[in-house]
Design a protein around this motif. Structure first.
Motif, PDB file in Angstrom:
ATOM      1  N   VAL A 136      54.449  59.239  25.596  1.00  0.00           N
ATOM      2  CA  VAL A 136      54.812  59.303  27.016  1.00  0.00           C
ATOM      3  C   VAL A 136      55.180  57.903  27.523  1.00  0.00           C
ATOM      4  CG1 VAL A 136      53.945  59.773  29.350  1.00  0.00           C
ATOM      5  CG2 VAL A 136      53.487  61.388  27.498  1.00  0.00           C
ATOM      6  N   GLY A 137      54.392  56.920  27.142  1.00  0.00           N
ATOM      7  CA  GLY A 137      54.704  55.543  27.523  1.00  0.00           C
ATOM      8  C   GLY A 137      56.047  55.085  26.979  1.00  0.00           C
ATOM      9  N   LEU A 138      56.316  55.404  25.729  1.00  0.00           N
ATOM     10  CA  LEU A 138      57.598  55.052  25.115  1.00  0.00           C
ATOM     11  C   LEU A 138      58.754  55.697  25.866  1.00  0.00           C
ATOM     12  CD1 LEU A 138      59.476  53.985  22.839  1.00  0.00           C
ATOM     13  CD2 LEU A 138      58.925  56.093  21.581  1.00  0.00           C
ATOM     14  N   LEU A 139      58.644  56.989  26.122  1.00  0.00           N
ATOM     15  CA  LEU A 139      59.748  57.716  26.750  1.00  0.00           C
ATOM     16  C   LEU A 139      59.958  57.312  28.202  1.00  0.00           C
ATOM     17  CD1 LEU A 139      59.310  61.259  25.180  1.00  0.00           C
ATOM     18  CD2 LEU A 139      60.753  59.361  24.419  1.00  0.00           C
ATOM     19  N   PRO A 193      64.102  56.539  27.168  1.00  0.00           N
ATOM     20  CA  PRO A 193      64.184  58.003  27.161  1.00  0.00           C
ATOM     21  C   PRO A 193      64.912  58.611  25.961  1.00  0.00           C
ATOM     22  CG  PRO A 193      65.611  57.079  28.852  1.00  0.00           C
ATOM     23  CD  PRO A 193      64.839  55.948  28.260  1.00  0.00           C
ATOM     24  N   ASN A 194      65.512  57.792  25.133  1.00  0.00           N
ATOM     25  CA  ASN A 194      66.228  58.321  23.972  1.00  0.00           C
ATOM     26  C   ASN A 194      66.015  57.422  22.750  1.00  0.00           C
ATOM     27  OD1 ASN A 194      67.842  60.096  22.560  1.00  0.00           O
ATOM     28  ND2 ASN A 194      69.742  59.065  23.142  1.00  0.00           N
ATOM     29  N   PRO A 195      64.754  57.295  22.297  1.00  0.00           N
ATOM     30  CA  PRO A 195      64.492  56.409  21.160  1.00  0.00           C
ATOM     31  C   PRO A 195      64.976  57.018  19.841  1.00  0.00           C
ATOM     32  CG  PRO A 195      62.509  57.595  21.723  1.00  0.00           C
ATOM     33  CD  PRO A 195      63.542  57.964  22.756  1.00  0.00           C
ATOM     34  N   ASN A 196      65.366  56.142  18.930  1.00  0.00           N
ATOM     35  CA  ASN A 196      65.701  56.626  17.589  1.00  0.00           C
ATOM     36  C   ASN A 196      64.410  56.686  16.770  1.00  0.00           C
ATOM     37  OD1 ASN A 196      65.172  54.009  16.433  1.00  0.00           O
ATOM     38  ND2 ASN A 196      67.250  53.364  16.930  1.00  0.00           N
ATOM     39  N   GLU A 197      64.504  57.165  15.560  1.00  0.00           N
ATOM     40  CA  GLU A 197      63.303  57.358  14.743  1.00  0.00           C
ATOM     41  C   GLU A 197      62.573  56.047  14.468  1.00  0.00           C
ATOM     42  OE1 GLU A 197      61.983  59.342  10.514  1.00  0.00           O
ATOM     43  OE2 GLU A 197      63.603  60.280  11.659  1.00  0.00           O
ATOM     44  N   THR A 198      63.303  54.987  14.237  1.00  0.00           N
ATOM     45  CA  THR A 198      62.679  53.687  13.989  1.00  0.00           C
ATOM     46  C   THR A 198      61.899  53.227  15.208  1.00  0.00           C
ATOM     47  OG1 THR A 198      64.411  53.084  12.424  1.00  0.00           O
ATOM     48  CG2 THR A 198      63.117  51.277  13.351  1.00  0.00           C
ATOM     49  N   GLU A 199      62.455  53.413  16.399  1.00  0.00           N
ATOM     50  CA  GLU A 199      61.760  53.020  17.627  1.00  0.00           C
ATOM     51  C   GLU A 199      60.506  53.862  17.847  1.00  0.00           C
ATOM     52  OE1 GLU A 199      65.498  51.397  20.299  1.00  0.00           O
ATOM     53  OE2 GLU A 199      65.280  53.576  20.009  1.00  0.00           O
ATOM     54  N   CYS A 219      44.765  62.600   9.191  1.00  0.00           N
ATOM     55  CA  CYS A 219      45.125  63.775   8.394  1.00  0.00           C
ATOM     56  C   CYS A 219      46.601  63.815   8.019  1.00  0.00           C
ATOM     57  CB  CYS A 219      44.698  65.062   9.099  1.00  0.00           C
ATOM     58  SG  CYS A 219      45.236  65.194  10.784  1.00  0.00           S
ATOM     59  N   GLY A 220      47.375  62.833   8.423  1.00  0.00           N
ATOM     60  CA  GLY A 220      48.742  62.709   7.929  1.00  0.00           C
ATOM     61  C   GLY A 220      49.764  63.626   8.554  1.00  0.00           C
ATOM     62  N   THR A 221      49.681  63.884   9.851  1.00  0.00           N
ATOM     63  CA  THR A 221      50.682  64.725  10.500  1.00  0.00           C
ATOM     64  C   THR A 221      51.814  63.890  11.090  1.00  0.00           C
ATOM     65  OG1 THR A 221      49.431  64.768  12.562  1.00  0.00           O
ATOM     66  CG2 THR A 221      49.064  66.589  11.026  1.00  0.00           C
ATOM     67  N   HIS A 222      52.030  62.720  10.547  1.00  0.00           N
ATOM     68  CA  HIS A 222      53.049  61.809  11.071  1.00  0.00           C
ATOM     69  C   HIS A 222      54.428  62.466  11.185  1.00  0.00           C
ATOM     70  CE1 HIS A 222      49.962  58.974   9.677  1.00  0.00           C
ATOM     71  NE2 HIS A 222      50.368  58.257  10.702  1.00  0.00           N
ATOM     72  N   THR A 223      54.824  63.212  10.194  1.00  0.00           N
ATOM     73  CA  THR A 223      56.144  63.836  10.222  1.00  0.00           C
ATOM     74  C   THR A 223      56.265  64.793  11.397  1.00  0.00           C
ATOM     75  OG1 THR A 223      56.249  63.660   7.812  1.00  0.00           O
ATOM     76  CG2 THR A 223      57.796  65.168   8.858  1.00  0.00           C
ATOM     77  N   ARG A 224      55.244  65.593  11.629  1.00  0.00           N
ATOM     78  CA  ARG A 224      55.268  66.526  12.760  1.00  0.00           C
ATOM     79  C   ARG A 224      55.206  65.796  14.093  1.00  0.00           C
ATOM     80  NH1 ARG A 224      50.859  70.934  10.956  1.00  0.00           N
ATOM     81  NH2 ARG A 224      51.670  71.341   8.893  1.00  0.00           N
ATOM     82  N   ILE A 225      54.452  64.717  14.144  1.00  0.00           N
ATOM     83  CA  ILE A 225      54.336  63.933  15.379  1.00  0.00           C
ATOM     84  C   ILE A 225      55.689  63.340  15.744  1.00  0.00           C
ATOM     85  CG2 ILE A 225      53.348  61.813  16.351  1.00  0.00           C
ATOM     86  CD1 ILE A 225      50.749  62.589  14.742  1.00  0.00           C
ATOM     87  N   ILE A 226      56.364  62.771  14.773  1.00  0.00           N
ATOM     88  CA  ILE A 226      57.694  62.202  15.026  1.00  0.00           C
ATOM     89  C   ILE A 226      58.656  63.300  15.457  1.00  0.00           C
ATOM     90  CG2 ILE A 226      59.683  61.080  13.919  1.00  0.00           C
ATOM     91  CD1 ILE A 226      57.504  59.518  12.244  1.00  0.00           C
ATOM     92  N   GLN A 227      58.593  64.447  14.805  1.00  0.00           N
ATOM     93  CA  GLN A 227      59.459  65.575  15.193  1.00  0.00           C
ATOM     94  C   GLN A 227      59.132  66.042  16.607  1.00  0.00           C
ATOM     95  OE1 GLN A 227      62.228  66.747  13.680  1.00  0.00           O
ATOM     96  NE2 GLN A 227      62.444  67.824  15.617  1.00  0.00           N
ATOM     97  N   ALA A 228      57.866  66.059  16.972  1.00  0.00           N
ATOM     98  CA  ALA A 228      57.469  66.475  18.324  1.00  0.00           C
ATOM     99  C   ALA A 228      58.061  65.531  19.369  1.00  0.00           C
ATOM    100  CB  ALA A 228      55.953  66.522  18.442  1.00  0.00           C
ATOM    101  N   ILE A 229      58.046  64.258  19.088  1.00  0.00           N
ATOM    102  CA  ILE A 229      58.611  63.296  20.043  1.00  0.00           C
ATOM    103  C   ILE A 229      60.122  63.489  20.149  1.00  0.00           C
ATOM    104  CG2 ILE A 229      58.946  60.842  20.550  1.00  0.00           C
ATOM    105  CD1 ILE A 229      56.150  60.421  19.162  1.00  0.00           C
ATOM    106  N   LYS A 230      60.785  63.734  19.031  1.00  0.00           N
ATOM    107  CA  LYS A 230      62.232  64.027  19.067  1.00  0.00           C
ATOM    108  C   LYS A 230      62.502  65.301  19.871  1.00  0.00           C
ATOM    109  CE  LYS A 230      63.436  61.912  14.617  1.00  0.00           C
ATOM    110  NZ  LYS A 230      63.935  62.218  13.244  1.00  0.00           N
ATOM    111  N   THR A 231      61.652  66.290  19.726  1.00  0.00           N
ATOM    112  CA  THR A 231      61.793  67.539  20.491  1.00  0.00           C
ATOM    113  C   THR A 231      61.594  67.262  21.973  1.00  0.00           C
ATOM    114  OG1 THR A 231      61.073  68.871  18.612  1.00  0.00           O
ATOM    115  CG2 THR A 231      60.849  69.867  20.796  1.00  0.00           C
ATOM    116  N   ALA A 232      60.627  66.438  22.314  1.00  0.00           N
ATOM    117  CA  ALA A 232      60.389  66.098  23.714  1.00  0.00           C
ATOM    118  C   ALA A 232      61.600  65.388  24.316  1.00  0.00           C
ATOM    119  CB  ALA A 232      59.142  65.223  23.845  1.00  0.00           C
ATOM    120  N   VAL A 233      62.214  64.509  23.537  1.00  0.00           N
ATOM    121  CA  VAL A 233      63.412  63.797  24.004  1.00  0.00           C
ATOM    122  C   VAL A 233      64.502  64.792  24.375  1.00  0.00           C
ATOM    123  CG1 VAL A 233      65.313  62.313  23.243  1.00  0.00           C
ATOM    124  CG2 VAL A 233      62.946  61.646  22.782  1.00  0.00           C
ATOM    125  N   LYS A 234      64.690  65.817  23.551  1.00  0.00           N
ATOM    126  CA  LYS A 234      65.720  66.824  23.814  1.00  0.00           C
ATOM    127  C   LYS A 234      65.429  67.623  25.074  1.00  0.00           C
ATOM    128  CE  LYS A 234      66.688  67.420  18.915  1.00  0.00           C
ATOM    129  NZ  LYS A 234      66.516  68.334  17.772  1.00  0.00           N
TER     130      LYS A 234
END
Length: 154
Positions: free
Chosen positions: A112-115, A119-125, A137-152
């Protein structure tokens, strides 16, 4: 004992405590807000993150005396009065980005702070912003996808 007047989740709160009391303890013990979690206690895991004037901050090492009139937002403060989840929270649900929940508060608050500033960060950001948050527990991939989904959805 000093008295502090805090702006938490859009409401004024009054707390009497010692000047060096960490905000994490104030939020959880005095104000009964359970979004921020105690993880490490030394600002290394991010599970205690809150927003201070829109910026993700570790509350476990932040003394109440340093807050002043800053706007404090916790996980609970992201939802609307009607109980509707914030776009980031909803994306975490939709993408099933939580597993054990240890990191969830920190990941959501950091996103939320990042966005709010980008408001439109790339994956590296996104990855750079999340570096200070541990996920056991290693849900990094899903977390990154969730943030990309939130951006959309914003």
């Amino acid at each position: 004992m000093p008295t502090y007047h805090l702006n938490v989740n859009g409401s004024q709160k009054k707390v009497e405590t010692e000047a060096d009391t960490p905000m994490l303890y104030v939020l959880r013990d005095y104000l009964e807000l359970n979004g921020p979690k105690f993880g490490c206690g030394i600002a290394q895991c991010g599970s205690c993150n809150i927003l201070i004037n829109g910026r993700a901050t570790n509350s476990c090492i932040l003394p109440i005396s340093s807050i002043g009139d800053a706007e404090i937002t916790t996980l609970e403060g992201l939802t609307t009065n009607k109980g509707k989840l914030n776009a980031v929270q909803q994306a975490f649900v939709d993408e099933q980005a939580a597993q054990c929940g240890y990191c969830l508060n920190g990941m959501v608050m950091t996103a939320v702070g990042l966005l709010s500033t980008n408001p439109n960060p790339n994956e590296t950001e996104i990855k750079t912003a999340l570096q200070a948050n541990l996920c056991r527990c290693g849900t990094h991939t899903r977390i990154i996808q969730a943030i990309k989904t939130a951006v959309k959805s914003l």
